[in-house]
Design a protein around this motif. Sequence first.
Motif, PDB file in Angstrom:
ATOM      1  N   TRP A 103      27.923  30.300 -71.411  1.00  0.00           N
ATOM      2  CA  TRP A 103      27.052  30.504 -70.255  1.00  0.00           C
ATOM      3  C   TRP A 103      25.664  30.966 -70.703  1.00  0.00           C
ATOM      4  O   TRP A 103      24.646  30.469 -70.223  1.00  0.00           O
ATOM      5  CB  TRP A 103      27.659  31.524 -69.304  1.00  0.00           C
ATOM      6  N   ASN A 104      25.625  31.894 -71.639  1.00  0.00           N
ATOM      7  CA  ASN A 104      24.348  32.419 -72.108  1.00  0.00           C
ATOM      8  C   ASN A 104      23.496  31.328 -72.740  1.00  0.00           C
ATOM      9  O   ASN A 104      22.264  31.354 -72.632  1.00  0.00           O
ATOM     10  CB  ASN A 104      24.582  33.546 -73.113  1.00  0.00           C
ATOM     11  N   ALA A 105      24.149  30.352 -73.379  1.00  0.00           N
ATOM     12  CA  ALA A 105      23.405  29.299 -74.072  1.00  0.00           C
ATOM     13  C   ALA A 105      23.026  28.141 -73.162  1.00  0.00           C
ATOM     14  O   ALA A 105      22.028  27.455 -73.411  1.00  0.00           O
ATOM     15  CB  ALA A 105      24.232  28.766 -75.245  1.00  0.00           C
ATOM     16  N   VAL A 106      23.820  27.909 -72.108  1.00  0.00           N
ATOM     17  CA  VAL A 106      23.593  26.726 -71.260  1.00  0.00           C
ATOM     18  C   VAL A 106      23.305  27.115 -69.812  1.00  0.00           C
ATOM     19  O   VAL A 106      22.183  26.954 -69.323  1.00  0.00           O
ATOM     20  CB  VAL A 106      24.802  25.766 -71.327  1.00  0.00           C
ATOM     21  N   ASP A 112      23.422  35.717 -62.773  1.00  0.00           N
ATOM     22  CA  ASP A 112      24.318  35.984 -63.898  1.00  0.00           C
ATOM     23  C   ASP A 112      25.594  35.164 -63.762  1.00  0.00           C
ATOM     24  O   ASP A 112      25.844  34.518 -62.733  1.00  0.00           O
ATOM     25  CB  ASP A 112      24.633  37.477 -64.035  1.00  0.00           C
ATOM     26  N   ALA A 131      22.871  29.883 -68.122  1.00  0.00           N
ATOM     27  CA  ALA A 131      21.837  30.874 -67.816  1.00  0.00           C
ATOM     28  C   ALA A 131      20.438  30.286 -67.863  1.00  0.00           C
ATOM     29  O   ALA A 131      19.502  30.843 -67.269  1.00  0.00           O
ATOM     30  CB  ALA A 131      21.947  32.047 -68.797  1.00  0.00           C
ATOM     31  N   ARG A 132      20.288  29.148 -68.543  1.00  0.00           N
ATOM     32  CA  ARG A 132      18.962  28.513 -68.648  1.00  0.00           C
ATOM     33  C   ARG A 132      18.593  27.751 -67.372  1.00  0.00           C
ATOM     34  O   ARG A 132      17.430  27.403 -67.178  1.00  0.00           O
ATOM     35  CB  ARG A 132      18.930  27.543 -69.831  1.00  0.00           C
ATOM     36  N   PHE A 133      19.588  27.465 -66.528  1.00  0.00           N
ATOM     37  CA  PHE A 133      19.330  26.627 -65.357  1.00  0.00           C
ATOM     38  C   PHE A 133      19.621  27.325 -64.031  1.00  0.00           C
ATOM     39  O   PHE A 133      19.201  26.843 -62.980  1.00  0.00           O
ATOM     40  CB  PHE A 133      20.175  25.346 -65.440  1.00  0.00           C
ATOM     41  N   SER A 143      19.336  30.897 -61.854  1.00  0.00           N
ATOM     42  CA  SER A 143      18.672  32.210 -61.807  1.00  0.00           C
ATOM     43  C   SER A 143      19.641  33.269 -61.281  1.00  0.00           C
ATOM     44  O   SER A 143      19.410  33.916 -60.254  1.00  0.00           O
ATOM     45  CB  SER A 143      17.426  32.125 -60.925  1.00  0.00           C
ATOM     46  N   LEU A 178      23.619  23.893 -79.990  1.00  0.00           N
ATOM     47  CA  LEU A 178      23.982  25.171 -79.382  1.00  0.00           C
ATOM     48  C   LEU A 178      24.193  26.230 -80.457  1.00  0.00           C
ATOM     49  O   LEU A 178      24.541  25.910 -81.607  1.00  0.00           O
ATOM     50  CB  LEU A 178      25.263  25.024 -78.558  1.00  0.00           C
TER      51      LEU A 178
END
Length: 343
Positions: free
Chosen positions: A175-178, A186, A180-182, A184, A216
Amino acid sequence: MRAVRPAEMRDLDGVVALAESLGSGMTTLPADRIVLAEKIERSVASFLGQIDRNEAHYLLVLDDGDGTVLGTSALYPHVGLPYGFFSYKRLRLVQRSQAVDVSCNVEMLTLANDYTGTTEVGTLAIHPSLKGSGAGRLLARARYMLVAIRPDLFAPLLMGEMRGWQDEKGENPFWNAVGARFFSMDFATADRLSATRGADFIAELLPKHPIYIELLPEEARAVIGKPHPNSMPAMALLKSEGFRYEGYVDVFDAGPQMHCDRDQVATVARSRQALPTMLSPNAAPAATPHLVCNEDLIDFRVVMASAQVSGNEIALTAEATRALDAQTGTTLRWSPGSLDPAA
């Protein structure tokens, strides 16, 4: 005697208490009284045939015999409508340049809706005090007995998804790598929204292009298809029924998604109809555990009971017969108590 049955509105307090005992992470059984009341209400309407089949779901509870709710499991007949049920599919891409004599062998994740319209098995939860008691297996298999008596209500393919791996702080590297980038928000918020309001926002915000796994971070690559430790028992139950993992993962936490043809699920395939008879004291020592249900959708009941099968008859104790609400001439359905092929 413990029995699995459809959830009723009188179970709301018990289901809420169960959800509270589980803590966070069970997004399909949140400790939210309003959400759980809506789930039970919809399930009641589904069992009564009062709701469109594309919106139906069937919530089962494990009753201790006195109305106490000890656990839950559920079937969602046609998931992903109308926005689609989203997964990432792990694929391999092999390319070669003849000009420089170099090959490229990489893996990627592509967005897929292959499970849209399939039947999802989920919401498997038991009170923490019952771990290792067989209650989880009973609840899991009860769903397949419902499929066995009414296959027309369910899709030809069944699927289940496991909660993805998290660290001790509840963080998910994928989630942090993918994600969370898209999004807004948690991970917990996104996961909860997906479970309670549907997938429309996923369709709108998820990246549509393939994700090259090699790009990744290492910690994100390591958890693709890796279940949360708490989900390992549920994954083992799915495997015992014939479910298989073929590279599909959850779009949020990369937890594994598994599937099996409806009619090839072990409990379904090995189930048979029989008429109930009384188990005599002389026959009791030779009786073995059997999964038994009635074939009444509205008053559906499932028990694990000592029984002896002979021809088209199944001999049961008086207690089991009462728990199934089986009357003389009532047709029951049974499946072996063990999924061992030799059983």
